[in-house]
Structures are given as C-alpha cells and as structure tokens.
Design a protein around this motif. Structure first.
Motif, short mmCIF file in Angstrom:
data_model
loop_
_atom_site.label_atom_id
_atom_site.label_comp_id
_atom_site.label_asym_id
_atom_site.label_seq_id
_atom_site.Cartn_x
_atom_site.Cartn_y
_atom_site.Cartn_z
N LEU A 27 0.83 -1.19 0.00
CA LEU A 27 0.00 0.00 0.00
C LEU A 27 0.87 1.25 0.00
N GLY A 28 1.93 1.25 0.79
CA GLY A 28 2.84 2.40 0.83
C GLY A 28 3.52 2.64 -0.51
N LYS A 29 3.96 1.57 -1.16
CA LYS A 29 4.60 1.71 -2.47
C LYS A 29 3.61 2.25 -3.50
N ARG A 32 3.08 5.95 -2.86
CA ARG A 32 4.29 6.67 -3.25
C ARG A 32 4.37 6.81 -4.77
N ASN A 33 4.11 5.73 -5.49
CA ASN A 33 4.15 5.79 -6.96
C ASN A 33 3.07 6.70 -7.52
N PHE A 34 1.90 6.70 -6.90
CA PHE A 34 0.81 7.57 -7.35
C PHE A 34 1.20 9.04 -7.17
N LYS A 35 1.75 9.38 -6.00
CA LYS A 35 2.17 10.76 -5.77
C LYS A 35 3.26 11.18 -6.74
N ASN A 39 2.94 14.26 -9.53
CA ASN A 39 3.79 15.44 -9.42
C ASN A 39 4.76 15.63 -10.57
N GLU A 40 5.14 14.58 -11.27
CA GLU A 40 6.11 14.76 -12.35
C GLU A 40 5.40 15.10 -13.65
#
Length: 77
Positions: A27-29, A32-35, A39-40
């Motif tokens: 879930l954390g990964k 993190r990948n979604f954010k 943002n990029e």
C-alpha cells in the motif's frame, strides 16, 4: 484514533500477522508511486508537429461537398 485501531485489529484477524506487514508495504509503495506520477510532468506533453492539410480551391471544395439531404414524406396509414 479509535476507528483506526478497530480497522487494524480487523485487518490483523482477516489477513493474519504475517500478511499485514506485506500489505502495508504494498500500500505504501502504491501511494508513493501515485504521488510521484501526479507530481512529475508528463513525457508526452511535448507538442507533436502536424503536417499541414492541403488547401482546396474554392471551386473544388464546392464540387466535393456532400449533396443536400432529401426528405421523403412519410405515409401515415
């Protein structure tokens, strides 16, 4: 805070003590990948050149136009 504790206890009962850390890591990964993706800047945001369309002469444009639609009267019987 109490609701979070209840959810964690239910997750522990459903998935077991060995799967809960793996689920948290996944879930954390994912978050993190979604954010990171949000943002990029997009790689496809570079404008792609489009070939210009050939311009038709006014007489050619009129001759290639679709014929006007004809309406047939309906018979009400």
């Amino acid at each position: 805070m109490g609701e979070m504790l209840v959810v964690l206890v239910i997750a522990l009962l459903v998935f077991g003590p060995t799967k809960v850390p793996q689920l948290g890591e996944s879930l954390g990964k994912g978050i993190r990948n979604f954010k990171k993706a949000v943002n990029e800047p997009e790689a496809e945001s570079v404008p792609v050149p489009v070939a210009p369309q050939p311009q038709l002469a006014p007489s050619a444009a009129v001759s290639q136009a679709a014929p006007p639609a004809t309406v047939r009267p309906t018979e009400d019987a």
